[in-house]
Motif scaffolding. Structure first.
Motif, PDB file in Angstrom:
ATOM      1  N   LEU A  28     -54.206  14.078  23.218  1.00 53.16           N
ATOM      2  CA  LEU A  28     -53.349  14.034  24.411  1.00 53.16           C
ATOM      3  C   LEU A  28     -52.190  13.061  24.219  1.00 53.16           C
ATOM      4  CD1 LEU A  28     -56.117  14.013  27.176  1.00 53.16           C
ATOM      5  CD2 LEU A  28     -54.713  15.942  26.438  1.00 53.16           C
ATOM      6  N   VAL A  29     -52.490  11.904  23.594  1.00 47.01           N
ATOM      7  CA  VAL A  29     -51.424  10.912  23.353  1.00 47.01           C
ATOM      8  C   VAL A  29     -50.372  11.475  22.414  1.00 47.01           C
ATOM      9  CG1 VAL A  29     -50.936   8.651  22.351  1.00 47.01           C
ATOM     10  CG2 VAL A  29     -52.926   8.953  23.831  1.00 47.01           C
ATOM     11  N   ILE A  30     -50.824  12.177  21.359  1.00 50.72           N
ATOM     12  CA  ILE A  30     -49.874  12.753  20.401  1.00 50.72           C
ATOM     13  C   ILE A  30     -49.024  13.826  21.075  1.00 50.72           C
ATOM     14  CG2 ILE A  30     -49.708  14.158  18.308  1.00 50.72           C
ATOM     15  CD1 ILE A  30     -52.193  12.681  17.283  1.00 50.72           C
ATOM     16  N   LEU A  31     -49.656  14.643  21.925  1.00 51.20           N
ATOM     17  CA  LEU A  31     -48.879  15.649  22.658  1.00 51.20           C
ATOM     18  C   LEU A  31     -47.859  14.993  23.578  1.00 51.20           C
ATOM     19  CD1 LEU A  31     -51.686  18.229  23.586  1.00 51.20           C
ATOM     20  CD2 LEU A  31     -49.854  18.527  21.926  1.00 51.20           C
ATOM     21  N   GLY A  32     -48.282  13.886  24.230  1.00 47.43           N
ATOM     22  CA  GLY A  32     -47.347  13.172  25.099  1.00 47.43           C
ATOM     23  C   GLY A  32     -46.175  12.593  24.330  1.00 47.43           C
ATOM     24  N   LEU A  33     -46.461  12.016  23.148  1.00 51.19           N
ATOM     25  CA  LEU A  33     -45.386  11.469  22.320  1.00 51.19           C
ATOM     26  C   LEU A  33     -44.481  12.573  21.788  1.00 51.19           C
ATOM     27  CD1 LEU A  33     -47.350   8.711  20.365  1.00 51.19           C
ATOM     28  CD2 LEU A  33     -45.663   8.373  22.171  1.00 51.19           C
ATOM     29  N   ASP A  34     -45.077  13.731  21.465  1.00 48.47           N
ATOM     30  CA  ASP A  34     -44.249  14.859  21.019  1.00 48.47           C
ATOM     31  C   ASP A  34     -43.270  15.288  22.108  1.00 48.47           C
ATOM     32  OD1 ASP A  34     -45.461  14.953  18.549  1.00 48.47           O
ATOM     33  OD2 ASP A  34     -46.965  16.431  19.143  1.00 48.47           O
ATOM     34  N   LYS A  35     -43.770  15.368  23.323  1.00 49.32           N
ATOM     35  CA  LYS A  35     -42.885  15.740  24.442  1.00 49.32           C
ATOM     36  C   LYS A  35     -41.844  14.655  24.715  1.00 49.32           C
ATOM     37  CE  LYS A  35     -46.184  18.739  26.836  1.00 49.32           C
ATOM     38  NZ  LYS A  35     -46.947  18.983  28.087  1.00 49.32           N
ATOM     39  N   LEU A  36     -42.263  13.394  24.503  1.00 51.94           N
ATOM     40  CA  LEU A  36     -41.332  12.288  24.762  1.00 51.94           C
ATOM     41  C   LEU A  36     -40.167  12.303  23.787  1.00 51.94           C
ATOM     42  CD1 LEU A  36     -40.856   9.728  26.465  1.00 51.94           C
ATOM     43  CD2 LEU A  36     -42.150   8.455  24.740  1.00 51.94           C
ATOM     44  N   LYS A  37     -40.422  12.806  22.560  1.00 55.37           N
ATOM     45  CA  LYS A  37     -39.362  12.828  21.544  1.00 55.37           C
ATOM     46  C   LYS A  37     -38.504  14.074  21.627  1.00 55.37           C
ATOM     47  CE  LYS A  37     -41.476   9.817  18.108  1.00 55.37           C
ATOM     48  NZ  LYS A  37     -41.906   9.660  16.695  1.00 55.37           N
ATOM     49  N   ARG A  38     -38.718  14.880  22.656  1.00 56.57           N
ATOM     50  CA  ARG A  38     -37.907  16.077  22.846  1.00 56.57           C
ATOM     51  C   ARG A  38     -36.987  15.901  24.050  1.00 56.57           C
ATOM     52  NH1 ARG A  38     -42.902  20.387  22.424  1.00 56.57           N
ATOM     53  NH2 ARG A  38     -43.470  19.969  20.242  1.00 56.57           N
ATOM     54  N   GLY A  39     -35.907  16.634  24.023  1.00 54.32           N
ATOM     55  CA  GLY A  39     -34.990  16.603  25.166  1.00 54.32           C
ATOM     56  C   GLY A  39     -34.314  15.248  25.325  1.00 54.32           C
ATOM     57  N   LYS A  40     -34.414  14.697  26.544  1.00 53.91           N
ATOM     58  CA  LYS A  40     -33.768  13.414  26.833  1.00 53.91           C
ATOM     59  C   LYS A  40     -34.668  12.221  26.523  1.00 53.91           C
ATOM     60  CE  LYS A  40     -30.886  15.308  30.534  1.00 53.91           C
ATOM     61  NZ  LYS A  40     -30.508  15.212  31.971  1.00 53.91           N
ATOM     62  N   GLY A  41     -35.877  12.462  26.081  1.00 55.43           N
ATOM     63  CA  GLY A  41     -36.815  11.375  25.786  1.00 55.43           C
ATOM     64  C   GLY A  41     -36.290  10.368  24.780  1.00 55.43           C
ATOM     65  N   PRO A  42     -35.778  10.823  23.603  1.00 52.03           N
ATOM     66  CA  PRO A  42     -35.264   9.853  22.634  1.00 52.03           C
ATOM     67  C   PRO A  42     -34.125   8.995  23.173  1.00 52.03           C
ATOM     68  CG  PRO A  42     -35.602  11.985  21.596  1.00 52.03           C
ATOM     69  CD  PRO A  42     -35.804  12.183  23.061  1.00 52.03           C
ATOM     70  N   VAL A  43     -33.273   9.598  24.026  1.00 51.33           N
ATOM     71  CA  VAL A  43     -32.166   8.826  24.604  1.00 51.33           C
ATOM     72  C   VAL A  43     -32.698   7.725  25.513  1.00 51.33           C
ATOM     73  CG1 VAL A  43     -30.102   8.968  26.039  1.00 51.33           C
ATOM     74  CG2 VAL A  43     -30.652  10.832  24.461  1.00 51.33           C
ATOM     75  N   VAL A  44     -33.708   8.058  26.323  1.00 50.90           N
ATOM     76  CA  VAL A  44     -34.292   7.061  27.233  1.00 50.90           C
ATOM     77  C   VAL A  44     -34.953   5.944  26.427  1.00 50.90           C
ATOM     78  CG1 VAL A  44     -36.037   6.701  29.015  1.00 50.90           C
ATOM     79  CG2 VAL A  44     -34.624   8.771  29.050  1.00 50.90           C
TER      80      VAL A  44
END
Length: 218
Positions: A28-44
Motif C-alpha cells: 500500500l505504501v509503495i502504491l501511495g508513493l507511486d501515485k505521489l510521484k505522478r501528476g502534480k505530486g513531484p511538484v508539491v
C-alpha cells in the motif's frame, strides 16, 4: 514548527521501517508513493523540500548572526543561548527531515527497480523453461523419429532378405528347369534318332519286299 518537524520525522521513520520489511502494508505504501510521484505530486514534494531547505539556510544564517553578535559582546546571555539551542535543534531536525525524505525516495526507487528486475527474471525464467521444454519435446520427437526410421530400416532389411531368398529360390528353380529342359532336349534328340533309325529299317524292309516280288513275277 518543532512539533510539526517531530511528527514528520517520526512519520518518515515509520515509513522507512515499512519499506524495509516485507508486509501487506508495504504494498500500500509503495502504491501511495507511486501515485505521489505522478501528476502534480513531484511538484508539491519539490516545493515542500525547497521550502524546508530555504528555512534551514535561513536558520543557519540566523545562527551565524547570533554567534557573531555573541562574539562581539564577549558573553552569551540566557536569551541568546536559548535561541541558539532552538535554532540548532531546528536546523538538525530540518536536515534530518531532508535526509529521511531523500532516503525514502531512494528506497522507493530501488524497491521498484528490484520489482522490475524480479519480473524480468521471472519472465526470463519462464521463457527459459519454455525453451527447455520445446528442446526436450524436439529431442523426444527426434528420438521417436529415429526409432521409427530404425524400425523401417529393419523392415526393409527383412524384406530385402526375404526377396533375396525368393530370388535365390527362383534361381535354383530356373537352374533345375534349365537342366530338365536340357535333359528333355537330349531325350528328344535320342527319340529323333530312333525314329530315323526305324524309318530307315522300314525303308530297307520295303525295298527287300519289293525286290522279292519282282523275282516272283519273273
Amino acid at each position: 514548527m518543532m512539533q510539526l518537524l517531530y511528527t514528520a520525522i517520526f512519520s518518515q521513520m515509520a515509513l522507512i521501517l515499512t519499506l524495509l520489511f516485507k508486509s501487506p502494508l508495504r504494498k500500500l505504501v509503495i502504491l501511495g508513493l507511486d501515485k505521489l510521484k505522478r501528476g502534480k505530486g513531484p511538484v508539491v514534494v519539490k516545493t515542500v523540500g525547497g521550502t524546508v531547505a530555504a528555512v534551514l539556510f535561513a536558520n543557519v544564517y540566523n545562527l551565524n548572526e547570533l554567534k557573531s553578535r555573541t562574539n562581539e559582546a564577549g558573553m552569551l546571555n540566557p536569551t541568546d543561548e536559548v535561541l541558539m539551542s532552538m535554532k540548532l535543534l531546528e536546523i538538525s531536525l530540518m536536515g534530518f527531515f531532508l535526509f529521511l525524505s531523500l532516503m525514502i525516495d531512494r528506497l522507493h526507487h530501488y524497491i521498484r527497480e528490484l520489482r522490475f528486475l524480479r519480473k524480468a527474471m521471472e519472465a526470463a525464467k519462464k521463457q527459459n523453461q519454455t525453451t527447455q521444454e520445446e528442446k526436450n519435446e524436439g529431442h523426444k520427437t527426434l528420438v521417436q523419429e529415429n526409432e521409427t526410421l530404425r524400425a523401417k530400416v529393419k523392415n526393409l532389411e527383412s524384406e530385402h532378405e526375404t526377396k533375396e531368398k525368393k530370388a535365390k529360390a527362383a534361381g535354383a528353380e530356373v537352374q533345375a528347369l534349365k537342366k530338365q529342359s536340357e535333359g528333355l532336349l537330349l531325350e528328344y534328340d535320342r527319340l529323333l534318332e530312333e525314329n530315323q533309325h526305324l524309318r530307315d529299317q522300314l525303308k530297307s524292309i520295303d525295298r527287300s519286299m519289293s525286290h522279292s516280288d519282282d523275282k516272283k513275277k519273273t
